[in-house]
Motif scaffolding. Structure first.
Motif, PDB file in Angstrom:
ATOM      1  N   ALA A 172       0.832  -1.203   0.000  1.00  0.00           N
ATOM      2  CA  ALA A 172       0.000   0.000   0.000  1.00  0.00           C
ATOM      3  C   ALA A 172       0.866   1.252   0.000  1.00  0.00           C
ATOM      4  O   ALA A 172       0.611   2.207  -0.745  1.00  0.00           O
ATOM      5  N   GLN A 173       1.904   1.248   0.819  1.00  0.00           N
ATOM      6  CA  GLN A 173       2.794   2.410   0.895  1.00  0.00           C
ATOM      7  C   GLN A 173       3.504   2.644  -0.433  1.00  0.00           C
ATOM      8  O   GLN A 173       3.590   3.790  -0.909  1.00  0.00           O
ATOM      9  N   LEU A 226       1.832   6.409  -7.131  1.00  0.00           N
ATOM     10  CA  LEU A 226       0.657   7.028  -7.768  1.00  0.00           C
ATOM     11  C   LEU A 226      -0.064   7.904  -6.751  1.00  0.00           C
ATOM     12  O   LEU A 226      -1.138   7.558  -6.257  1.00  0.00           O
ATOM     13  N   PRO A 227       0.491   9.075  -6.432  1.00  0.00           N
ATOM     14  CA  PRO A 227      -0.086   9.905  -5.373  1.00  0.00           C
ATOM     15  C   PRO A 227      -1.478  10.449  -5.672  1.00  0.00           C
ATOM     16  O   PRO A 227      -2.204  10.809  -4.744  1.00  0.00           O
ATOM     17  N   ASP A 228      -1.876  10.511  -6.937  1.00  0.00           N
ATOM     18  CA  ASP A 228      -3.211  11.015  -7.282  1.00  0.00           C
ATOM     19  C   ASP A 228      -4.272   9.922  -7.310  1.00  0.00           C
ATOM     20  O   ASP A 228      -5.471  10.213  -7.413  1.00  0.00           O
ATOM     21  N   LEU A 229      -3.862   8.667  -7.235  1.00  0.00           N
ATOM     22  CA  LEU A 229      -4.792   7.544  -7.345  1.00  0.00           C
ATOM     23  C   LEU A 229      -5.741   7.494  -6.150  1.00  0.00           C
ATOM     24  O   LEU A 229      -5.295   7.503  -4.997  1.00  0.00           O
ATOM     25  N   PRO A 230      -7.056   7.429  -6.357  1.00  0.00           N
ATOM     26  CA  PRO A 230      -7.990   7.251  -5.234  1.00  0.00           C
ATOM     27  C   PRO A 230      -7.772   5.891  -4.568  1.00  0.00           C
ATOM     28  O   PRO A 230      -7.752   4.860  -5.256  1.00  0.00           O
ATOM     29  N   VAL A 231      -7.602   5.892  -3.267  1.00  0.00           N
ATOM     30  CA  VAL A 231      -7.368   4.646  -2.534  1.00  0.00           C
ATOM     31  C   VAL A 231      -8.258   4.619  -1.294  1.00  0.00           C
ATOM     32  O   VAL A 231      -8.590   5.646  -0.718  1.00  0.00           O
ATOM     33  N   GLU A 232      -8.619   3.396  -0.887  1.00  0.00           N
ATOM     34  CA  GLU A 232      -9.442   3.238   0.317  1.00  0.00           C
ATOM     35  C   GLU A 232      -9.317   1.816   0.821  1.00  0.00           C
ATOM     36  O   GLU A 232      -8.918   0.912   0.081  1.00  0.00           O
ATOM     37  N   PHE A 242      -6.492  19.033  -8.819  1.00  0.00           N
ATOM     38  CA  PHE A 242      -7.870  18.577  -8.950  1.00  0.00           C
ATOM     39  C   PHE A 242      -8.142  17.410  -8.001  1.00  0.00           C
ATOM     40  O   PHE A 242      -9.113  17.409  -7.242  1.00  0.00           O
ATOM     41  N   MET A 243      -7.273  16.397  -8.013  1.00  0.00           N
ATOM     42  CA  MET A 243      -7.490  15.222  -7.175  1.00  0.00           C
ATOM     43  C   MET A 243      -7.260  15.537  -5.693  1.00  0.00           C
ATOM     44  O   MET A 243      -7.894  14.944  -4.823  1.00  0.00           O
TER      45      MET A 243
END
Length: 311
Positions: A130-131, A137-143, A223-224
């Motif tokens: 995860a890290q 990919l710092p802009d990628l939506p993650v949850e 934007f993100m």
């Protein structure tokens, strides 16, 4: 369909250390209708067997070791080598989001326990995979799947994924300045609901005189960053009132009172967001309000997911 990464066990794959799975019905049944899932299990992919010895994080939360619970033998190198080798390929898959398994030494995203030689474990760690993915990919939506049980966080994540997909598709079209203005205009109310500050900053960026190449290089991350902010009831109410302003000449007195009451009851938690939005949508169609009709805010994700139906 939108490409989204996911921890394999959440789809029902029996890859857990005990030979089981952690199938999540919201992910595997509902989101699977709209997302094309790319499953990953770093622990199996790096060569660990099924079943296998349980592992956990140990040491520094910033650079933890991964050790077997029973004998404290480190397997960090095994995981790290696979991550280093696999990450370029994962990045090339152009994912629009990632759903991680909570409490996993490889996939845990938030508040992972990092055990110490003495004293209680720290709760500020993150799984190795995860890290690495968040850094790449710092802009990628993650949850995490556990947090998706929260209606607000669930809506926020899914909204991010669809917004990121729209953004990436737009950027791939090699836009000119006119296309950038059109895209940004369609996203304005959605941005306002998440972060009024980013709404203003992006507006200044798009309207400025910087070279287009420079603007396009800065726009996606800003934007993100804005989209990651939670769209609270207070911010949503501000957007709803802003929308109402477009009908100040059309609506009769009783219609204004009705709309104001519905917005107020939403703000107080008595009604879900879908109620004032439905009423506003009615007026958008009735009075042919083309600016609002072009706003992604009114349809940021499929209605069938019912993400705006919670009070």
């Amino acid at each position: 369909m939108i490409a989204v990464g996911v921890s394999s066990c959440l789809l029902g794959e029996k890859v857990r250390y005990d030979g089981g799975h952690k199938r999540d019905s919201f992910v595997a049944d509902q989101l699977a209708r709209y997302f094309h899932f790319h499953p990953f299990c770093p622990e199996v992919a790096c060569g660990m067997p099924i079943p296998r010895d349980a592992i956990r994080l140990h040491g520094s939360p910033e650079t933890p070791q991964v050790v077997r619970v029973k004998d404290h033998i480190a397997v960090t190198g095994l995981l790290s080598t696979w991550i280093e080798r696999a990450l370029p390929d994962i990045v090339s898959q152009d994912l629009r989001g990632f759903i991680f398994k909570k409490n996993s030494p490889s996939c845990g995203l938030y508040r992972m326990k990092v055990y110490q030689d003495k004293g209680p474990p720290l709760t500020s760690g993150r799984g190795l995979f995860a890290q690495a993915l968040v850094q790449a990919l710092p802009d990628l939506p993650v949850e995490e799947e556990g947090r998706l049980t929260d209606a607000v966080l669930r809506e926020n994540f899914v909204e991010q994924v669809f917004a990121y997909d729209a953004l990436k598709t737009f950027m791939a079209s090699v836009p000119d300045r006119g296309a950038l203005v059109a895209f940004h205009t369609s996203q304005k109310l959605l941005l306002m609901a998440h972060s009024p500050d980013h709404y203003r900053r992006l507006g200044v960026l798009v309207a400025g005189r910087e070279p287009l190449k420079q603007v396009l290089a800065s726009y996606p991350s800003l934007f993100m960053e804005g989209m990651r902010k939670i769209a609270t009831a207070a911010k949503q109410t501000n957007v709803l009132m802003h929308c109402m302003g477009y009908f100040k000449k059309e609506l009769q007195g009783w219609e204004k009172e009705e709309l104001l009451e519905v917005i107020h009851r939403y703000r107080c938690g008595q009604l879900p967001l879908v109620v004032p939005l439905t009423l506003l949508n009615h007026y958008v169609r009735k009075y042919d309000q083309r600016y609002l009709a072009g706003q992604r805010y009114f349809a940021p994700h499929p209605d069938e997911l019912m993400l705006r139906n919670h009070a």
